[in-house]
Scaffold this motif. Structure first.
Motif, short mmCIF file in Angstrom:
data_model
loop_
_atom_site.label_atom_id
_atom_site.label_comp_id
_atom_site.label_asym_id
_atom_site.label_seq_id
_atom_site.Cartn_x
_atom_site.Cartn_y
_atom_site.Cartn_z
N ASP A 266 4.48 0.05 -4.95
CA ASP A 266 3.70 1.21 -5.36
C ASP A 266 4.21 1.76 -6.70
OD1 ASP A 266 1.41 2.68 -4.41
OD2 ASP A 266 2.71 4.43 -4.31
N VAL A 267 5.52 1.71 -6.90
CA VAL A 267 6.06 2.11 -8.21
C VAL A 267 5.53 1.17 -9.29
CG1 VAL A 267 8.14 2.30 -9.61
CG2 VAL A 267 8.13 3.19 -7.28
N GLY A 268 5.51 -0.13 -8.99
CA GLY A 268 4.99 -1.10 -9.94
C GLY A 268 3.52 -0.90 -10.23
N ARG A 269 2.78 -0.44 -9.24
CA ARG A 269 1.35 -0.15 -9.47
C ARG A 269 1.18 0.97 -10.48
NH1 ARG A 269 -2.15 3.68 -7.66
NH2 ARG A 269 -0.52 4.61 -6.35
N ARG A 270 2.01 1.97 -10.39
CA ARG A 270 1.89 3.13 -11.30
C ARG A 270 2.54 2.86 -12.65
NH1 ARG A 270 4.46 7.79 -8.03
NH2 ARG A 270 5.47 6.07 -6.93
N PHE A 271 3.58 2.02 -12.65
CA PHE A 271 4.31 1.73 -13.89
C PHE A 271 4.49 0.22 -14.02
CE2 PHE A 271 5.86 5.79 -12.13
CZ PHE A 271 5.44 6.66 -13.13
N PRO A 272 3.44 -0.52 -14.39
CA PRO A 272 3.53 -1.98 -14.44
C PRO A 272 4.66 -2.50 -15.32
CG PRO A 272 1.25 -1.25 -14.66
CD PRO A 272 2.11 -0.02 -14.76
N GLY A 273 4.96 -1.80 -16.39
CA GLY A 273 6.02 -2.25 -17.27
C GLY A 273 7.38 -2.29 -16.61
N ALA A 274 7.53 -1.60 -15.49
CA ALA A 274 8.82 -1.56 -14.80
C ALA A 274 9.01 -2.73 -13.84
CB ALA A 274 8.96 -0.24 -14.03
N ASP A 334 2.32 -13.02 -19.66
CA ASP A 334 2.97 -11.72 -19.53
C ASP A 334 2.36 -10.88 -18.41
OD1 ASP A 334 4.96 -9.92 -20.26
OD2 ASP A 334 3.62 -8.79 -21.58
N TRP A 335 1.95 -11.54 -17.33
CA TRP A 335 1.51 -10.79 -16.16
C TRP A 335 2.71 -10.12 -15.51
CZ3 TRP A 335 -1.00 -16.00 -15.02
CH2 TRP A 335 -2.30 -16.04 -15.53
N LYS A 336 2.49 -9.00 -14.89
CA LYS A 336 3.54 -8.30 -14.17
C LYS A 336 3.30 -8.51 -12.67
CE LYS A 336 5.39 -6.66 -17.94
NZ LYS A 336 4.58 -7.41 -18.93
N ILE A 337 4.11 -9.38 -12.08
CA ILE A 337 3.90 -9.82 -10.70
C ILE A 337 5.04 -9.30 -9.82
CG2 ILE A 337 3.50 -11.78 -9.19
CD1 ILE A 337 1.40 -11.42 -11.41
N THR A 338 4.71 -8.46 -8.87
CA THR A 338 5.72 -7.89 -7.99
C THR A 338 6.10 -8.84 -6.87
OG1 THR A 338 4.73 -5.72 -8.39
CG2 THR A 338 6.32 -5.86 -6.61
N PHE A 339 5.10 -9.42 -6.23
CA PHE A 339 5.34 -10.24 -5.04
C PHE A 339 5.97 -11.59 -5.41
CE2 PHE A 339 3.00 -7.43 -2.36
CZ PHE A 339 3.29 -7.81 -1.05
N CYS A 366 0.70 -17.64 -3.78
CA CYS A 366 0.80 -16.51 -4.70
C CYS A 366 0.22 -15.27 -4.04
CB CYS A 366 0.05 -16.80 -6.00
SG CYS A 366 0.69 -18.22 -6.90
N HIS A 367 0.94 -14.17 -4.14
CA HIS A 367 0.50 -12.91 -3.55
C HIS A 367 0.47 -11.82 -4.62
CE1 HIS A 367 2.88 -15.28 -0.70
NE2 HIS A 367 2.22 -14.74 0.30
N VAL A 368 -0.40 -10.85 -4.42
CA VAL A 368 -0.37 -9.63 -5.22
C VAL A 368 -0.54 -8.44 -4.28
CG1 VAL A 368 -1.25 -10.68 -7.34
CG2 VAL A 368 -2.86 -9.72 -5.69
N TYR A 369 0.04 -7.35 -4.67
CA TYR A 369 -0.10 -6.10 -3.91
C TYR A 369 -1.59 -5.77 -3.81
CZ TYR A 369 1.05 -1.19 -2.71
OH TYR A 369 1.18 0.04 -2.10
N ARG A 370 -2.03 -5.39 -2.62
CA ARG A 370 -3.46 -5.17 -2.39
C ARG A 370 -4.06 -4.16 -3.36
NH1 ARG A 370 -5.36 -2.41 3.15
NH2 ARG A 370 -4.27 -0.69 2.12
N ARG A 371 -3.27 -3.19 -3.76
CA ARG A 371 -3.79 -2.13 -4.62
C ARG A 371 -3.77 -2.50 -6.10
NH1 ARG A 371 -0.97 3.35 -2.65
NH2 ARG A 371 -2.68 4.25 -3.88
N THR A 372 -3.25 -3.69 -6.41
CA THR A 372 -3.23 -4.15 -7.81
C THR A 372 -3.71 -5.60 -7.89
OG1 THR A 372 -0.90 -4.78 -7.60
CG2 THR A 372 -1.38 -2.58 -8.51
N PRO A 373 -4.96 -5.86 -7.56
CA PRO A 373 -5.46 -7.24 -7.63
C PRO A 373 -5.38 -7.79 -9.05
CG PRO A 373 -7.28 -5.68 -7.39
CD PRO A 373 -6.02 -4.90 -7.18
#
Length: 438
Positions: A266-274, A334-339, A366-373
């Motif tokens: 959720d932090v990554g969703r709000r701040f992708p650069g992090a 340069d995608w920001k991938i959390t999972f 490959c997975h992505v957070y549901r709130r950041t497709p």
């Protein structure tokens, strides 16, 4: 007003014209006959863990909630109703001192749903659920109830070869009939020793053959934006059992892997650069641990954080190159991938539409957070996988159609011909099957 259904991930929503919850095979027969007579398409849903539209219908939807429980137990086999969940089956088998030889890590699925979409798990020599099936009971499009056995040598239903139906229907996408019961091969319960160990992706790529050959069940997760992987090596053990304490189980499986990970997503969703820094933090928090427990407790995981997933099976010999290209793609775009990206392996299978049919296979998920497709991420990785003859998981997101799938499944034309004989009026079709089969 029609009842609205959502899948687990929330990316599939549909409203069937009618919903029934049959409690017997006879009620399934009646539903199929009613659907055929009124021109409504019939589908049996599971628990909604597919990311594709494989179970959707605008016609008559069957819920399997009342088709549950173990029907019969024999010497080395057990027959269970199709709506039984894997979690219930595992617990019932354990009480009888029995176990499946291998399984995936999600246990909320129904037996029929897991089989029909090709759930596989990971194993050096033991394949997924379809490879452990001895027989299937199905209701066909005309309402006939048939049982297809792996050792069957005769003909059933209009001279269809029983062995052909068995090999086609084990991963049948619900296109050949409604599965009402499954007979699995089982064995005496056993312990697995699980070792979790962080390793660098560079090191793994340099020793893939050795690490695969050296473990009965290998699973590893690569954290994008780092060179760190978490490996899970599960091997049979004589014991004694050494399960984690209740607190340790909660800490690892509930808090760290779900509550905390969900918060980081959720932090990554709000701040992708992090996200690269968050992944680096996660990588530094990994440590080596071991535990020994009943096999089904080691195979399975808790998955509370909702995600979207795409998974491809490729020939195992191409795994290293496919991973290198995937890493390069993520860095270049340069995608920001959390999972993390998950990797598993299986031996060759013989179910016609098994993703492992005829070849030793490696799976890249490959997975992505549901709130950041991130459709571009899935599209880019899919292009890599298809260059290696990749086969998409039937229950996970992909864009392949029948024209492509016919090139990667040697028995694809045979499956379609069998479907034409068993369901010429397409009682069991839907939009997804129209894309991948027609």
């Amino acid at each position: 007003m029609s009842e609205v259904f959502h899948n687990w991930a929330g990316n599939q929503v549909f409203a069937p014209a009618e919903v029934r919850t049959p409690s017997s095979v006879e009620e399934v027969v009646r539903a199929v006959q009613d659907g055929a007579a009124t021109g409504r398409r019939v589908r049996m849903i599971g628990t909604g863990h597919s990311f594709t539209g494989v179970a959707l219908t605008d016609g008559l939807l069957l819920r399997p909630n009342a088709l549950t429980g173990i029907r019969e137990v024999g010497d080395g086999w057990v027959t269970a109703a199709a709506g039984t969940t894997l979690s219930v089956l595992n617990e019932e088998l354990d009480r009888m001192g029995l176990a499946l030889a291998n399984m995936g890590d999600v246990t909320a699925q129904t037996l029929a749903g897991a089989l029909q979409t090709g759930t596989h798990g990971t194993g050096r020599e033991i394949g997924g659920l379809a490879d452990q099936v001895l027989a299937l009971e199905l209701v066909l499009a005309d309402g006939e109830v048939v049982t297809a056995r792996g050792d069957g040598e005769g003909k059933i239903h209009d001279e269809v070869s029983e062995r052909d139906l068995f090999d086609a229907a084990r991963v049948g996408l619900g296109a050949l009939g409604v599965v009402t019961a499954v007979t699995f091969r089982v064995e005496p319960s056993f312990l697995l020793r699980s070792t979790r160990q962080p390793m660098s992706l560079t090191e793994i790529l340099g020793s893939l053959d050795a690490i695969t050959a050296g473990n009965e069940h290998l699973d590893f997760f690569w954290l994008p934006h780092t060179d760190t992987c978490l490996t899970k090596r599960n091997n049979r053990s004589e014991g004694p059992a050494d399960p984690p304490s209740a607190f340790r189980h909660w800490l690892d499986n509930r808090f760290l892997e779900n509550t905390l990970f969900g918060a980081l997503c959720d932090v990554g969703r709000r701040f992708p650069g992090a996200i690269p820094r968050l992944n680096t933090f996660s990588a530094t928090a990994l440590s080596t641990s071991t535990r020994t427990d009943a096999s089904y407790k080691i195979f399975t995981s808790v998955r509370d954080v909702r995600f979207l997933e795409m998974e491809y099976a490729i020939p195992r010999e191409h795994l290293g190159q496919a991973l290198r290209e995937t890493r390069e793609l993520v860095e270049r775009r340069d995608w920001k991938i959390t999972f993390p990206i998950e990797v598993r392996v299986t031996p060759a299978g013989d179910a016609w539409l098994s993703t492992a049919y005829g070849r030793e296979s490696a799976y890249i998920a490959c997975h992505v957070y549901r709130r950041t497709p991130n459709p571009a991420y899935f599209e880019g990785v899919e292009e890599i996988m298809t260059r290696f003859g990749g086969r998409p998981h039937w229950g996970k997101m992909h864009t392949r159609d029948a024209a492509y799938l016919a090139t990667v499944y040697p028995r694809f034309a045979d499956f379609r011909a069998l479907r034409d004989r068993l369901d010429p009026r397409r009682v069991f079709t839907n939009d997804y099957l129209g894309t991948v089969l027609d």
